[in-house]
Write a protein that holds these residues in place. Structure first.
Motif, PDB file in Angstrom:
ATOM      1  N   GLY A 157      31.706  65.707  52.627  1.00  0.00           N
ATOM      2  CA  GLY A 157      32.653  65.220  53.612  1.00  0.00           C
ATOM      3  C   GLY A 157      31.962  64.716  54.865  1.00  0.00           C
ATOM      4  O   GLY A 157      30.955  65.266  55.300  1.00  0.00           O
ATOM      5  N   PHE A 158      32.505  63.652  55.461  1.00  0.00           N
ATOM      6  CA  PHE A 158      31.913  63.080  56.674  1.00  0.00           C
ATOM      7  C   PHE A 158      32.969  62.553  57.644  1.00  0.00           C
ATOM      8  O   PHE A 158      32.666  62.309  58.813  1.00  0.00           O
ATOM      9  CB  PHE A 158      30.954  61.942  56.318  1.00  0.00           C
ATOM     10  CG  PHE A 158      31.619  60.772  55.640  1.00  0.00           C
ATOM     11  CD1 PHE A 158      32.112  59.706  56.386  1.00  0.00           C
ATOM     12  CD2 PHE A 158      31.770  60.727  54.264  1.00  0.00           C
ATOM     13  CE1 PHE A 158      32.739  58.627  55.776  1.00  0.00           C
ATOM     14  CE2 PHE A 158      32.383  59.654  53.636  1.00  0.00           C
ATOM     15  CZ  PHE A 158      32.877  58.604  54.401  1.00  0.00           C
ATOM     16  N   ALA A 159      34.214  62.377  57.206  1.00  0.00           N
ATOM     17  CA  ALA A 159      35.245  61.751  58.035  1.00  0.00           C
ATOM     18  C   ALA A 159      36.229  62.804  58.563  1.00  0.00           C
ATOM     19  O   ALA A 159      36.745  63.623  57.802  1.00  0.00           O
ATOM     20  CB  ALA A 159      35.998  60.697  57.225  1.00  0.00           C
ATOM     21  N   LYS A 160      36.469  62.765  59.873  1.00  0.00           N
ATOM     22  CA  LYS A 160      37.377  63.721  60.497  1.00  0.00           C
ATOM     23  C   LYS A 160      38.816  63.432  60.075  1.00  0.00           C
ATOM     24  O   LYS A 160      39.299  62.309  60.221  1.00  0.00           O
ATOM     25  CB  LYS A 160      37.250  63.635  62.017  1.00  0.00           C
ATOM     26  CG  LYS A 160      38.045  64.688  62.767  1.00  0.00           C
ATOM     27  CD  LYS A 160      37.794  64.587  64.267  1.00  0.00           C
ATOM     28  CE  LYS A 160      38.599  65.640  65.026  1.00  0.00           C
ATOM     29  NZ  LYS A 160      38.353  65.551  66.498  1.00  0.00           N
ATOM     30  N   GLY A 172      38.345  70.904  56.092  1.00  0.00           N
ATOM     31  CA  GLY A 172      37.047  70.327  56.410  1.00  0.00           C
ATOM     32  C   GLY A 172      37.063  68.806  56.490  1.00  0.00           C
ATOM     33  O   GLY A 172      38.112  68.153  56.439  1.00  0.00           O
ATOM     34  N   LEU A 173      35.860  68.240  56.610  1.00  0.00           N
ATOM     35  CA  LEU A 173      35.706  66.791  56.654  1.00  0.00           C
ATOM     36  C   LEU A 173      36.013  66.187  55.285  1.00  0.00           C
ATOM     37  O   LEU A 173      35.836  66.829  54.248  1.00  0.00           O
ATOM     38  CB  LEU A 173      34.281  66.428  57.077  1.00  0.00           C
ATOM     39  CG  LEU A 173      33.855  66.913  58.466  1.00  0.00           C
ATOM     40  CD1 LEU A 173      32.389  66.564  58.722  1.00  0.00           C
ATOM     41  CD2 LEU A 173      34.743  66.327  59.554  1.00  0.00           C
ATOM     42  N   ARG A 175      35.745  63.263  52.192  1.00  0.00           N
ATOM     43  CA  ARG A 175      34.828  62.343  51.529  1.00  0.00           C
ATOM     44  C   ARG A 175      35.630  61.210  50.904  1.00  0.00           C
ATOM     45  O   ARG A 175      36.864  61.237  50.856  1.00  0.00           O
ATOM     46  CB  ARG A 175      34.045  63.073  50.432  1.00  0.00           C
ATOM     47  CG  ARG A 175      34.919  63.509  49.251  1.00  0.00           C
ATOM     48  CD  ARG A 175      34.148  64.332  48.254  1.00  0.00           C
ATOM     49  NE  ARG A 175      34.980  64.670  47.084  1.00  0.00           N
ATOM     50  CZ  ARG A 175      34.584  65.500  46.116  1.00  0.00           C
ATOM     51  NH1 ARG A 175      33.398  66.075  46.178  1.00  0.00           N
ATOM     52  NH2 ARG A 175      35.386  65.742  45.091  1.00  0.00           N
TER      53      ARG A 175
END
Length: 342
Positions: A157-160, A172-173, A175
């Motif tokens: 995951g990387f996107a808020k 969580g973030l 993906r």
């Protein structure tokens, strides 16, 4: 797999034209016949169906609809590209496309990517909205897109998330979806030089080496390519990757067993050629054209094929599905077993 055995697939450039000899007169012809050739190749026992990607040309371009369609029609054969030009790609959208095609195929996607090949137009990637940063080259642009693509394929995951989303989110973030487990290990880099082969190894990508290579020593093509493969494997070991990498080479190989074969391809192969491509001095590998017995002896001397675990046979797709299936079947049954490839 035994060191002498090979996975054997075909590589199609996906041409169409109105020439009198062409069985592919439209883009629709190429797409539908590509699916049928992949089905036929699987039935013959081939291991892979691979396709070139070229923009602004009467050839196959956006590969994922085709790969997904083949994935839905087949059950075993590997499905891949050789290669996708990363200068043109949005790595985020590409992850979604690749994930969907891989899931449809049941995890059989083998994606060859690279900086790309000479183009039909000037700086075609600019028309797609991409340009290298100041001081960087278009090759840098392709490698950067590749690095982002590889990172996204890890599935982290990387996107808020939006606090008020349309649909509930996992914790969580987030993906990109759909995520294709294991696809990261089935990415190949198409390399024309020793340096880019070493870079591919450091990045944890498999290696695709084609029928041309930067002429770095003046030696015969297959000797330079074999050395490139050995340097790639050494760099892979030094990088400390846990898995065993895969290496493919492509060749034009035609066994002459019928009058049509002899009329189409002549009675002998050519020799290596040296030329300039994209301002680079390159050596182009010979074609192998002969009766099966002679072909077997000639192929025994090809050091790069001996080094590779995968062999991609270039096919003249404009000659139609039935004739290309004949060419594949002849090589799979009359040539490959005698060389210990099957």
């Amino acid at each position: 797999m035994d060191a002498t055995m090979k996975r054997i697939g075909f590589l199609s450039f996906g041409h169409w034209s109105l020439a009198s000899h062409s069985a592919t007169r439209t883009a629709q012809d190429v797409l539908l016949q590509s699916i049928e050739l992949a089905v036929a190749a699987e039935e013959l026992g081939a291991d892979g169906a691979y396709f070139r990607v070229h923009h602004f040309a009467r050839q196959l371009a956006s590969p994922f609809p085709l790969l997904a369609a083949i994935g839905a029609r087949t059950r075993r054969i590997e499905i891949g590209t050789g290669v996708i030009d990363m200068r043109y790609e949005n790595p985020f959208y590409m992850v979604e496309d690749a994930g969907a095609a891989d899931l449809i195929s049941g995890g059989r996607l083998q994606l060859g990517i690279s900086r790309g090949s000479p183009e039909q137009v000037i700086d075609g990637w600019r028309h797609f909205g991409y340009a290298p940063p100041e001081g960087a080259s278009d090759a840098d642009l392709g490698r950067r897109h590749a690095e982002v693509f590889l990172d996204l394929l890890r599935g982290e995951g990387f996107a808020k998330p939006n606090p008020r989303p349309m649909f509930p989110n996992p914790p969580g973030l987030l993906r990109l979806e759909p995520h294709a487990e294991g696809l990261r290990e089935r990415i190949w880099w198409g390399s024309a030089s020793d340096a880019t082969a070493i870079w591919a190894a450091q990045q944890g990508m498999n290696l695709q080496s084609s029928t041309l290579k930067a002429d770095e020593t003046g030696e015969p093509f297959h000797i330079q390519q074999a050395r490139q493969i050995r340097r790639y494997r050494q760099a892979w070991t030094e990088a400390g990757h846990a898995r065993v990498p895969r290496v493919s080479v492509s060749r034009s190989i035609f066994a002459l067993v019928s009058d049509r074969d002899r009329a189409t391809f002549g009675r002998g192969g050519d020799s290596d050629q040296v030329g300039i491509i994209d301002n680079m001095r390159a050596v182009f590998g010979r074609s192998y054209v002969a009766e099966p017995e002679r072909l077997i002896e000639e192929l025994k001397a090809d050091e790069a094929i001996a080094e590779a675990d995968t062999l991609l046979l270039t096919v003249p797709n404009q000659l139609g599905v039935a004739y290309n299936a004949h060419l594949l079947e002849t090589l799979l049954t009359q040539v490959a077993p005698a060389l210990g490839w099957r």
